[in-house]
Design an enzyme around this catalytic site. Structure first.
Site, PDB file in Angstrom:
ATOM      1  N   GLU A 111       0.864  -1.175   0.000  1.00 29.70           N
ATOM      2  CA  GLU A 111       0.000   0.000   0.000  1.00 29.70           C
ATOM      3  C   GLU A 111       0.901   1.226   0.000  1.00 29.70           C
ATOM      4  O   GLU A 111       1.959   1.224   0.623  1.00 29.70           O
ATOM      5  CB  GLU A 111      -0.912   0.053   1.221  1.00 29.70           C
ATOM      6  CG  GLU A 111      -2.193  -0.742   1.081  1.00 29.70           C
ATOM      7  CD  GLU A 111      -1.989  -2.217   1.353  1.00 29.70           C
ATOM      8  OE1 GLU A 111      -2.695  -3.022   0.731  1.00 29.70           O
ATOM      9  OE2 GLU A 111      -1.119  -2.578   2.153  1.00 29.70           O
ATOM     10  N   TYR A 123       7.816   2.277  -7.463  1.00 35.58           N
ATOM     11  CA  TYR A 123       7.159   0.969  -7.512  1.00 35.58           C
ATOM     12  C   TYR A 123       6.795   0.585  -8.942  1.00 35.58           C
ATOM     13  O   TYR A 123       6.967  -0.565  -9.353  1.00 35.58           O
ATOM     14  CB  TYR A 123       5.933   0.948  -6.602  1.00 35.58           C
ATOM     15  CG  TYR A 123       6.256   1.197  -5.148  1.00 35.58           C
ATOM     16  CD1 TYR A 123       7.418   0.694  -4.566  1.00 35.58           C
ATOM     17  CD2 TYR A 123       5.415   1.950  -4.348  1.00 35.58           C
ATOM     18  CE1 TYR A 123       7.718   0.928  -3.237  1.00 35.58           C
ATOM     19  CE2 TYR A 123       5.703   2.191  -3.009  1.00 35.58           C
ATOM     20  CZ  TYR A 123       6.863   1.677  -2.467  1.00 35.58           C
ATOM     21  OH  TYR A 123       7.157   1.910  -1.147  1.00 35.58           O
TER      22      TYR A 123
END
Length: 184
Positions: A111, A123
């Site tokens: 998350e 990411y």
């Protein structure tokens, strides 16, 4: 700057909690007891990043979940001292976590705050994709989070990890088999 990636030790949790207060003041930063609890979990792996003087400048943690037939991993945290942002330390920590996850196989989840564009970009560069939105995930700020997923990747370790110095580094239950030093 040469950064050394080491397994986190109980003696490191004070510095981790100190960095949490600086990095996440609006979102219930972890305290020392939280890190100690995570270190005690047999399925968790936590790392530190140290500068040439041995000062901890970052930390990261992952949970290795599922079964051997159906493994998955969840990145719990990555934090880098603000004085060391933009030096590639977050990338090194992420790659070390992904190396461990990749040795087991399976997807990796995490998350991230929806307003944390640098982390989202990092990411995405490492194969993560947004798969969901968690409204008011972070408390007490009420900030939203994206859930991101990186699919299982066959043929680990990958060339990128070996290039960055992680090709021969890995965990056993006690931590790294071999130290990883990476210049950034």
């Amino acid at each position: 700057m040469t950064i050394r990636i080491d397994p986190m030790r109980p003696a490191d949790v004070s510095r981790c909690a100190e960095l949490e207060q600086v990095l996440f003041p609006e979102d219930d930063p972890w305290h020392e007891v939280s890190f100690l609890s995570e270190l005690a979990g047999p399925h968790n792996r936590y790392l530190t990043a140290r500068d040439p003087q041995g000062r901890m400048v970052g930390y990261a943690g992952i949970a290795l979940l599922g079964t051997p037939e159906h493994p998955e991993a969840e990145i719990h945290t990555i934090g880098v001292d603000p004085e060391c942002h933009r030096l590639g330390i977050g990338t090194l920590l992420l790659e070390a976590l992904l190396l461990e996850a990749g040795r087991r196989g399976g997807p990796v989840f995490l998350e991230v705050r929806t307003d944390n564009a640098p982390a989202i970009t990092l990411y995405e560069k490492h194969g993560f994709h947004i798969i969901g939105l968690r409204k008011s995930y972070y408390q007490p700020s009420g900030a939203d989070a994206y859930t991101m997923r990186r699919p299982a990747i066959a043929g680990f370790p990958q060339d990128g990890f070996a290039k960055n110095g992680f090709g021969n580094a890995g965990f056993d239950n006690a931590g790294f088999d071999k130290d990883a030093e990476v210049s950034s």
